[in-house]
Scaffold this motif. Structure first.
Motif, PDB file in Angstrom:
ATOM      1  N   GLU A 210       0.822  -1.222   0.000  1.00  0.00           N
ATOM      2  CA  GLU A 210       0.000   0.000   0.000  1.00  0.00           C
ATOM      3  C   GLU A 210       0.850   1.264   0.000  1.00  0.00           C
ATOM      4  OE1 GLU A 210      -3.188   2.339   2.887  1.00  0.00           O
ATOM      5  OE2 GLU A 210      -2.838   0.188   3.176  1.00  0.00           O
ATOM      6  N   GLN A 211       1.885   1.305   0.838  1.00  0.00           N
ATOM      7  CA  GLN A 211       2.702   2.523   0.936  1.00  0.00           C
ATOM      8  C   GLN A 211       3.497   2.781  -0.354  1.00  0.00           C
ATOM      9  OE1 GLN A 211       2.256   4.634   3.209  1.00  0.00           O
ATOM     10  NE2 GLN A 211       1.042   3.347   4.577  1.00  0.00           N
ATOM     11  N   ARG A 212       3.987   1.702  -0.968  1.00  0.00           N
ATOM     12  CA  ARG A 212       4.729   1.891  -2.211  1.00  0.00           C
ATOM     13  C   ARG A 212       3.808   2.351  -3.335  1.00  0.00           C
ATOM     14  NH1 ARG A 212       7.767  -2.450  -0.046  1.00  0.00           N
ATOM     15  NH2 ARG A 212       6.715  -4.076  -1.221  1.00  0.00           N
ATOM     16  N   LEU A 213       2.570   1.856  -3.326  1.00  0.00           N
ATOM     17  CA  LEU A 213       1.602   2.335  -4.319  1.00  0.00           C
ATOM     18  C   LEU A 213       1.281   3.815  -4.098  1.00  0.00           C
ATOM     19  CD1 LEU A 213      -0.870  -0.660  -4.721  1.00  0.00           C
ATOM     20  CD2 LEU A 213       0.559   0.356  -6.495  1.00  0.00           C
ATOM     21  N   ARG A 214       1.215   4.228  -2.847  1.00  0.00           N
ATOM     22  CA  ARG A 214       1.024   5.657  -2.556  1.00  0.00           C
ATOM     23  C   ARG A 214       2.186   6.474  -3.142  1.00  0.00           C
ATOM     24  NH1 ARG A 214      -2.439   7.313   1.657  1.00  0.00           N
ATOM     25  NH2 ARG A 214      -3.529   5.604   2.701  1.00  0.00           N
ATOM     26  N   MET A 215       3.385   5.968  -2.936  1.00  0.00           N
ATOM     27  CA  MET A 215       4.569   6.667  -3.427  1.00  0.00           C
ATOM     28  C   MET A 215       4.573   6.738  -4.953  1.00  0.00           C
ATOM     29  SD  MET A 215       7.289   4.987  -0.756  1.00  0.00           S
ATOM     30  CE  MET A 215       8.743   5.747  -1.441  1.00  0.00           C
ATOM     31  N   VAL A 216       4.156   5.652  -5.600  1.00  0.00           N
ATOM     32  CA  VAL A 216       4.101   5.634  -7.062  1.00  0.00           C
ATOM     33  C   VAL A 216       3.142   6.698  -7.569  1.00  0.00           C
ATOM     34  CG1 VAL A 216       3.247   4.270  -9.025  1.00  0.00           C
ATOM     35  CG2 VAL A 216       4.831   3.242  -7.388  1.00  0.00           C
ATOM     36  N   LYS A 217       1.992   6.814  -6.918  1.00  0.00           N
ATOM     37  CA  LYS A 217       1.015   7.830  -7.347  1.00  0.00           C
ATOM     38  C   LYS A 217       1.557   9.236  -7.107  1.00  0.00           C
ATOM     39  CE  LYS A 217      -3.779   9.336  -6.918  1.00  0.00           C
ATOM     40  NZ  LYS A 217      -3.845   9.626  -8.377  1.00  0.00           N
ATOM     41  N   MET A 218       2.209   9.431  -5.974  1.00  0.00           N
ATOM     42  CA  MET A 218       2.787  10.749  -5.684  1.00  0.00           C
ATOM     43  C   MET A 218       3.858  11.125  -6.697  1.00  0.00           C
ATOM     44  SD  MET A 218       3.020  10.187  -1.545  1.00  0.00           S
ATOM     45  CE  MET A 218       4.122  11.557  -1.245  1.00  0.00           C
ATOM     46  N   LEU A 219       4.698  10.153  -7.036  1.00  0.00           N
ATOM     47  CA  LEU A 219       5.780  10.426  -7.984  1.00  0.00           C
ATOM     48  C   LEU A 219       5.268  10.526  -9.415  1.00  0.00           C
ATOM     49  CD1 LEU A 219       8.522   8.094  -6.468  1.00  0.00           C
ATOM     50  CD2 LEU A 219       8.431  10.587  -6.370  1.00  0.00           C
ATOM     51  N   ALA A 220       4.084   9.977  -9.666  1.00  0.00           N
ATOM     52  CA  ALA A 220       3.475  10.146 -10.987  1.00  0.00           C
ATOM     53  C   ALA A 220       3.030  11.588 -11.191  1.00  0.00           C
ATOM     54  CB  ALA A 220       2.289   9.197 -11.146  1.00  0.00           C
ATOM     55  N   GLU A 221       2.766  12.274 -10.085  1.00  0.00           N
ATOM     56  CA  GLU A 221       2.303  13.663 -10.160  1.00  0.00           C
ATOM     57  C   GLU A 221       3.466  14.642 -10.282  1.00  0.00           C
ATOM     58  OE1 GLU A 221       0.002  14.003  -6.622  1.00  0.00           O
ATOM     59  OE2 GLU A 221      -1.672  12.803  -7.402  1.00  0.00           O
ATOM     60  N   LYS A 222       4.561  14.376  -9.555  1.00  0.00           N
ATOM     61  CA  LYS A 222       5.724  15.264  -9.626  1.00  0.00           C
ATOM     62  C   LYS A 222       6.933  14.597  -8.961  1.00  0.00           C
ATOM     63  CE  LYS A 222       4.484  17.771  -5.390  1.00  0.00           C
ATOM     64  NZ  LYS A 222       4.224  19.108  -4.796  1.00  0.00           N
ATOM     65  N   GLU A 223       8.113  15.134  -9.241  1.00  0.00           N
ATOM     66  CA  GLU A 223       9.337  14.657  -8.601  1.00  0.00           C
ATOM     67  C   GLU A 223       9.358  15.100  -7.143  1.00  0.00           C
ATOM     68  OE1 GLU A 223      12.833  15.852 -10.653  1.00  0.00           O
ATOM     69  OE2 GLU A 223      12.207  15.013 -12.585  1.00  0.00           O
ATOM     70  N   LEU A 224       9.849  14.221  -6.262  1.00  0.00           N
ATOM     71  CA  LEU A 224       9.892  14.528  -4.838  1.00  0.00           C
ATOM     72  C   LEU A 224      11.225  14.068  -4.251  1.00  0.00           C
ATOM     73  CD1 LEU A 224       6.299  13.319  -3.890  1.00  0.00           C
ATOM     74  CD2 LEU A 224       7.068  15.704  -3.923  1.00  0.00           C
ATOM     75  N   SER A 225      11.648  14.746  -3.218  1.00  0.00           N
ATOM     76  CA  SER A 225      12.864  14.345  -2.507  1.00  0.00           C
ATOM     77  C   SER A 225      12.511  13.323  -1.435  1.00  0.00           C
ATOM     78  CB  SER A 225      13.527  15.559  -1.860  1.00  0.00           C
ATOM     79  OG  SER A 225      12.701  16.057  -0.814  1.00  0.00           O
ATOM     80  N   LEU A 226      13.524  12.696  -0.878  1.00  0.00           N
ATOM     81  CA  LEU A 226      13.316  11.732   0.207  1.00  0.00           C
ATOM     82  C   LEU A 226      12.630  12.415   1.384  1.00  0.00           C
ATOM     83  CD1 LEU A 226      13.767   8.972   1.548  1.00  0.00           C
ATOM     84  CD2 LEU A 226      16.064   9.734   2.165  1.00  0.00           C
ATOM     85  N   GLN A 227      13.063  13.632   1.697  1.00  0.00           N
ATOM     86  CA  GLN A 227      12.473  14.355   2.823  1.00  0.00           C
ATOM     87  C   GLN A 227      11.011  14.688   2.562  1.00  0.00           C
ATOM     88  OE1 GLN A 227      14.086  15.034   5.888  1.00  0.00           O
ATOM     89  NE2 GLN A 227      11.919  15.304   6.361  1.00  0.00           N
ATOM     90  N   GLU A 228      10.690  15.089   1.336  1.00  0.00           N
ATOM     91  CA  GLU A 228       9.297  15.426   1.011  1.00  0.00           C
ATOM     92  C   GLU A 228       8.408  14.192   1.103  1.00  0.00           C
ATOM     93  OE1 GLU A 228       9.958  19.176  -2.079  1.00  0.00           O
ATOM     94  OE2 GLU A 228      10.169  17.115  -2.804  1.00  0.00           O
TER      95      GLU A 228
END
Length: 348
Positions: free
Chosen positions: A276-294
């Motif tokens: 679930e958490q990795r899928l959340r990350m995939v969706k977030m990164l599909a929207e824009k580039e993010l740093s580890l901290q973000e």
């Protein structure tokens, strides 16, 4: 700022395929003489020592020569010259080349603007040989390689290449030539079959694991499967052509394919997405580039945990780093359904 584009539309490259046990032999010599990389390969370092010790002594001497002067590069350059049906045809052509032709095909392609210097150096111009060396001073071995090719007696070079290639091939390729050929042809056919489903850039990324956007001077990409250098993809250049010696896919390494054995890349991708958490990350990164901290701030998780999830997504080639930021490899995600279809349609 407003931009009015009056140029031509962006074009991509033509994609071609080649496979031959001859490439496997030349790459085998290359990797066997490159001690520093042995610990990164699928076979352990002692494997390469045993391969060298299995050679006749006369061939071992030529391998030492190749290690000093990187003449495995000459073999690959000659293999780019034309398709060869078998070892005998390759040896015959090399035997018949003139001194100038042998030098020319041995010298590396260093850009269209240096092709005349390459021709002149092959004809014996010391000034042009120096020009070519100066153009690649920062390369790992090209400067010394060019110096050797342009100064060595061509009869010595020719005999070295013939003895080296024939000796290595007879010892390490001939005993399993049929199975090596089937493996390479199987993988090449797999990639060819995707031409109607993937554009050239997506197919290159799928085969090599890395993106290769078009370059102005490159009109053709040549994909050549190899097993000896796995897991590495080896790049080379020729006039107007980028060459990728890419690793044979896991599912094509075996002589007999289990139609129910899924490709490792597919397994890794679905494992990476099965959280679930990795899928959340995939969706977030599909929207824009993010740093580890973000990512850490939004997900409200420990930074080490987020880093672990990113590592899994990166190992599955679904996410890549861009400086200190991460982004989704959209092409890799879009290819998953095609890879799944290919697996489901695999014959018995």
């Amino acid at each position: 700022m407003k931009i009015w584009n009056i140029g031509s539309a962006r074009t991509t490259y033509q994609l071609d395929f080649a496979c031959s046990p001859l490439f496997e032999a030349a790459l085998g010599i290359a990797v066997a003489t490159y001690d520093q990389i042995h610990h990164t390969l699928e076979h352990p370092p002692e494997h390469w020592s045993s391969m060298l010790s299995a050679l006749p002594q006369s061939v071992e001497l030529e391998v030492d020569y190749a290690k000093r002067h990187n003449t495995w590069k000459t073999l690959l350059q000659l293999l780019h010259h034309q398709p060869f049906a078998d070892l005998e045809s390759f040896l015959h052509v090399v035997s018949e080349l003139s001194a100038e032709e042998l030098r020319y095909h041995a010298l590396p392609f260093l850009g269209q603007e240096r092709q005349q210097a390459r021709e002149n150096a092959a004809q014996g111009s010391a000034a042009d040989a120096e020009l070519l060396q100066a153009a690649c001073r920062d390369h790992l071995f090209f400067a010394a390689y060019i110096a050797h090719i342009t100064s060595v007696d061509t009869n010595e070079l020719r005999q070295h290449l013939l003895t080296l290639m024939e000796g290595w091939y007879q010892t390490h390729i001939k005993p399993q030539e049929a199975s090596i050929r089937r493996m390479l042809e199987k993988d090449s056919s797999q990639k060819r079959a995707m031409q109607d489903k993937l554009d050239p850039e997506a197919l290159v990324e799928w085969a090599t694991g890395a993106s290769y956007p078009p370059e102005p001077t490159v009109t053709r990409v040549l994909l050549i499967p190899q097993a000896i250098y796995r897991p590495w993809t080896v790049q080379a250049d020729d006039a107007g052509t980028k060459i990728f010696y890419y690793p044979v896919a896991d599912e094509n390494m075996s002589e007999h394919i289990d139609p129910y054995q899924p490709p490792q890349a597919l397994v890794q991708s679905f494992k990476a997405l099965g959280d679930e958490q990795r899928l959340r990350m995939v969706k977030m990164l599909a929207e824009k580039e993010l740093s580890l901290q973000e990512l850490t701030d939004v997900l409200q998780m420990a930074k080490s945990t987020v880093h672990h999830h990113l590592s899994m997504l990166r190992s599955a080639r679904l996410v890549e780093a861009s400086g200190s930021r991460f982004r989704l490899r959209s092409q890799s995600v879009s290819q998953l359904s095609l890879l799944l279809d290919q697996f489901l349609e695999r014959g018995f």
